[in-house]
Design a protein around this motif. Structure first.
Motif, mmCIF file in Angstrom:
data_model
loop_
_atom_site.group_PDB
_atom_site.id
_atom_site.type_symbol
_atom_site.label_atom_id
_atom_site.label_comp_id
_atom_site.label_asym_id
_atom_site.label_seq_id
_atom_site.Cartn_x
_atom_site.Cartn_y
_atom_site.Cartn_z
ATOM 1 N N THR A 12 0.835 -1.199 0.000
ATOM 2 C CA THR A 12 0.000 0.000 0.000
ATOM 3 C C THR A 12 0.869 1.246 0.000
ATOM 4 O OG1 THR A 12 -1.711 -1.187 1.211
ATOM 5 C CG2 THR A 12 -1.824 1.202 1.250
ATOM 6 N N TRP A 13 1.935 1.253 0.782
ATOM 7 C CA TRP A 13 2.830 2.398 0.812
ATOM 8 C C TRP A 13 3.461 2.622 -0.559
ATOM 9 C CZ3 TRP A 13 7.931 3.256 -0.232
ATOM 10 C CH2 TRP A 13 8.413 4.499 0.142
ATOM 11 N N VAL A 14 3.916 1.554 -1.200
ATOM 12 C CA VAL A 14 4.520 1.678 -2.533
ATOM 13 C C VAL A 14 3.510 2.247 -3.514
ATOM 14 C CG1 VAL A 14 5.430 0.343 -4.490
ATOM 15 C CG2 VAL A 14 6.278 -0.087 -2.195
ATOM 16 N N LEU A 15 2.278 1.796 -3.428
ATOM 17 C CA LEU A 15 1.240 2.301 -4.326
ATOM 18 C C LEU A 15 1.041 3.793 -4.149
ATOM 19 C CD1 LEU A 15 -1.130 1.768 -6.334
ATOM 20 C CD2 LEU A 15 -2.556 1.546 -4.305
ATOM 21 N N PHE A 16 0.856 4.237 -2.921
ATOM 22 C CA PHE A 16 0.558 5.645 -2.686
ATOM 23 C C PHE A 16 1.777 6.553 -2.768
ATOM 24 C CE2 PHE A 16 -3.376 3.975 -0.872
ATOM 25 C CZ PHE A 16 -4.273 4.833 -1.478
ATOM 26 N N ALA A 17 2.940 6.068 -2.432
ATOM 27 C CA ALA A 17 4.127 6.926 -2.401
ATOM 28 C C ALA A 17 4.881 6.968 -3.720
ATOM 29 C CB ALA A 17 5.068 6.459 -1.294
ATOM 30 N N VAL A 18 4.784 5.918 -4.518
ATOM 31 C CA VAL A 18 5.598 5.854 -5.734
ATOM 32 C C VAL A 18 4.740 5.781 -6.994
ATOM 33 C CG1 VAL A 18 7.357 4.529 -6.951
ATOM 34 C CG2 VAL A 18 7.476 4.747 -4.476
ATOM 35 N N LEU A 19 3.900 4.787 -7.076
ATOM 36 C CA LEU A 19 3.183 4.534 -8.324
ATOM 37 C C LEU A 19 2.091 5.552 -8.623
ATOM 38 C CD1 LEU A 19 2.918 0.651 -8.231
ATOM 39 C CD2 LEU A 19 4.558 2.069 -9.442
ATOM 40 N N LEU A 20 1.314 5.947 -7.634
ATOM 41 C CA LEU A 20 0.226 6.890 -7.874
ATOM 42 C C LEU A 20 0.739 8.267 -8.317
ATOM 43 C CD1 LEU A 20 -2.826 6.748 -7.875
ATOM 44 C CD2 LEU A 20 -2.800 7.602 -5.549
#
Length: 65
Positions: A12-20
């Motif tokens: 979830t952190w990777v999704l919100f911090a990097v990918l989004l």
């Protein structure tokens, strides 16, 4: 493959911090290129990209009245 080994919280952190935010930048660039041909679609893409780059900055608490 690596994402399968990461915990749910890290994914979830990777999704919100990097990918989004990365996806938001791409949407904004596409919106700027589409804008001259179709201003309405360009504006929608640009604003969606702006939201995707800063998803938590736009969320506001509702006041209880």
């Amino acid at each position: 493959m690596i994402m399968a080994f990461l915990s749910s919280r890290v994914r979830t952190w990777v999704l919100f911090a990097v990918l989004l935010p990365l996806f938001g930048r791409v949407l904004e660039k596409v919106g700027l290129r589409v804008g001259p041909r179709n201003p309405r679609a360009g504006s929608a893409l640009t604003s969606a990209g702006g939201w995707a780059r800063r998803p938590t900055g736009r969320m506001r608490r509702r006041s209880r009245s």
